[in-house]
Design an enzyme around this catalytic site. Structure first.
Site, mmCIF file in Angstrom:
data_model
loop_
_atom_site.group_PDB
_atom_site.id
_atom_site.type_symbol
_atom_site.label_atom_id
_atom_site.label_comp_id
_atom_site.label_asym_id
_atom_site.label_seq_id
_atom_site.Cartn_x
_atom_site.Cartn_y
_atom_site.Cartn_z
ATOM 1 N N HIS A 13 14.296 -19.438 -1.887
ATOM 2 C CA HIS A 13 14.306 -18.359 -0.894
ATOM 3 C C HIS A 13 14.478 -18.987 0.480
ATOM 4 O O HIS A 13 13.806 -19.957 0.814
ATOM 5 C CB HIS A 13 12.990 -17.565 -0.930
ATOM 6 N N ASP A 52 5.615 -3.455 -0.400
ATOM 7 C CA ASP A 52 6.205 -4.284 0.652
ATOM 8 C C ASP A 52 7.347 -3.551 1.355
ATOM 9 O O ASP A 52 7.487 -3.651 2.577
ATOM 10 C CB ASP A 52 6.719 -5.613 0.090
ATOM 11 N N SER A 100 4.659 -10.748 2.211
ATOM 12 C CA SER A 100 5.855 -9.949 1.946
ATOM 13 C C SER A 100 6.856 -10.750 1.090
ATOM 14 O O SER A 100 7.308 -10.293 0.039
ATOM 15 C CB SER A 100 6.489 -9.556 3.291
HETATM 16 N N1 URA Z 1 11.531 -11.346 4.954
HETATM 17 C C1 URA Z 1 10.720 -10.593 4.179
HETATM 18 O O1 URA Z 1 11.028 -10.325 3.025
HETATM 19 N N2 URA Z 1 9.559 -10.176 4.713
HETATM 20 C C2 URA Z 1 9.170 -10.449 5.962
HETATM 21 O O2 URA Z 1 8.103 -10.034 6.370
HETATM 22 C C3 URA Z 1 10.028 -11.210 6.761
HETATM 23 C C4 URA Z 1 11.201 -11.652 6.239
#
Ligand code: URA
Length: 433
Positions: free
Chosen positions: A88, A167, A189
């Site tokens: 990621h 989220d 998140s």
């Molecule tokens: N990307 C996400 O998925 N969540 C965040 O809070 C910030 C960046």
């Protein structure tokens, strides 16, 4: 009669407002009640602002992450018969690394489930880039995704709305209440979605600098450490690389042009910084599933990564041989003097590409796949007056003035010997076991 609620949202807001600690039960209830619509947006905004200002303990962040995971489905790749490893990135300008990385790692027998997103604002989205390939399909069912991982070893597809739905709701609220940049909220998140996805191993590319989501290296380091801790606590082998995003990554910023550059990397060429980061992340992803000492570069040189790319693109309906879209209009900016390119700021170039149509301002907007910026020189390169420095591409020439305005002052040709912006390393630190 309505079921009795376990807590009162106002009491919990008071706890965080007054720098107290929320219990596991309180956090679990809060996330669940917010997802159900019992806790109002106004109350959750007060809570996120209290978290932004007063922070959370490691235990609270872990509870928040687990509560968000519990709000939706949790996938499992246990029946796949091979290890899963994912990456990621916190996002940056010209960040196309997922494209060459996924097939490169899959060559070595690990499965790479890349559940990706679309771009919003100046950072591009992996799905937007891949959708410039004719026929390529981002939306797969869970069964299709599993079958592709089993049969081809890699998949890049849209993350379904079933993963950590709390989220999605919370992020939209943070976006309009000035509470995005809170480390407990960012970490929970990102990690709730990645843990719910079911990967066995995860490498985080946490960026800092002008084109990154968090500009400050200390904040990025803290975010990386927090996310690595959350991954490890959830049984996911996790590590992070802290990487510099002051200068755009590679030479292409956009969608189709970033696919072109990724294919160059898969063909054994491509810009040095894109190759360096792709190779480093591939090594890290493989090491986490027990494959150390693999010759990752060899797979780029000898065509194995390219063969895998063609295979996975075809598996999702794409034609790897089809011509990519080309913009109707271009505008090239030339060097204004002899010298050295001493500055090229990522954020303004990202905004410029966005204004050309490569990105979207609202979730529902389409992107122009052929729009973007191609850089012809990087900081440190010697240039002569009149030499092309970068080219803007767009379907509508009326987009050029605003894009040029965005990059104005963001690049500079200096005298030989002048200090060059960010002469430091691209990969600054590794965080993890
Ligand atoms: N990307 C996400 O998925 N969540 C965040 O809070 C910030 C960046």
């Amino acid at each position: 009669m309505a079921a009795l609620e376990a807590f009162d949202a106002v009491d919990l807001i008071h706890v965080k407002r007054d720098r107290g600690e929320l219990s596991t039960e309180q956090i679990g209830w809060l996330v669940d009640a917010y997802t159900r619509g019992y806790v109002a947006d106004e109350q959750m905004s007060a809570m996120t602002m209290a978290i932004f200002l007063n922070g959370m303990t490691r235990r609270e962040i872990r509870d928040l992450t687990m509560a968000m995971i519990a709000s939706g489905e949790r996938m499992s790749f246990a029946g796949l018969g091979k290890p899963t490893t994912d990456k990621h990135s916190t996002g940056g300008v010209g960040d196309k690394i997922t494209l060459p990385l996924m097939p490169l790692v899959a060559v070595f027998g690990a499965a790479v489930p890349q559940l990706s997103g679309r771009g919003l604002g100046h950072t591009g989205g992996t799905l937007d880039k891949l959708e410039s390939i004719p026929g390529w399909r981002a939306n797969l069912s869970n069964e299709e995704m599993f079958a592709q991982l089993r049969d081809h070893g890699g998949v890049i597809c849209a993350a379904g709305s079933g993963l950590a739905p709390a989220d999605g709701k919370l992020y939209a609220l943070r976006d309009i209440t000035g509470t995005v940049e809170a480390i407990p909220l960012i970490a929970s998140s990102i990690m709730s979605k990645k843990i719910a996805e079911g990967t066995g191993a995860l490498v985080l590319d946490v960026k800092f600098g002008s084109g990154a989501f968090l500009k400050d290296i200390e904040k990025s380091r803290e975010l990386a450490r927090t996310m690595v801790g959350l991954g490890e606590d959830a049984g996911v082998a996790t590590s992070a690389l802290l990487t510099n995003m002051n200068v755009p990554l590679g030479l292409a910023i956009g969608n189709a042009n970033e696919v072109r550059e990724s294919v160059e990397v898969l063909a054994g060429g491509g810009p040095a910084d894109v190759v360096e980061l792709t190779v480093a992340l591939a090594r890290e992803m493989l090491a986490l599933v027990g494959q150390v000492d693999v010759d990752v570069e060899a797979a780029l040189r000898d065509g194995r990564a390219m063969d895998k790319w063609r295979d996975v693109i075809r598996a999702q309906g794409g034609d790897p041989d089809a011509p990519l879209p080309v913009a109707r209009e271009t505008h090239t900016v030339l060097a204004d003097r002899d010298g050295v390119l001493v500055e090229q700021q990522a954020l303004p170039f990202g905004i410029g590409a966005w204004r050309l149509g490569a990105g979207r301002a609202r979730k529902q907007d389409p992107v122009r796949h052929a729009a973007g910026i191609d850089l012809h020189a990087k900081p440190g390169d010697t240039v002569v007056k009149g030499q092309p420095l970068f080219t803007l591409s767009a379907d509508e020439p009326e987009r050029f003035p605003r894009a040029l305005e965005a990059v104005e002052g963001a690049w500079r040709v200096g005298a030989p010997g002048e200090p060059v912006q960010d002469g430091g390393p691209l990969i600054v630190e590794r965080i993890g076991r």
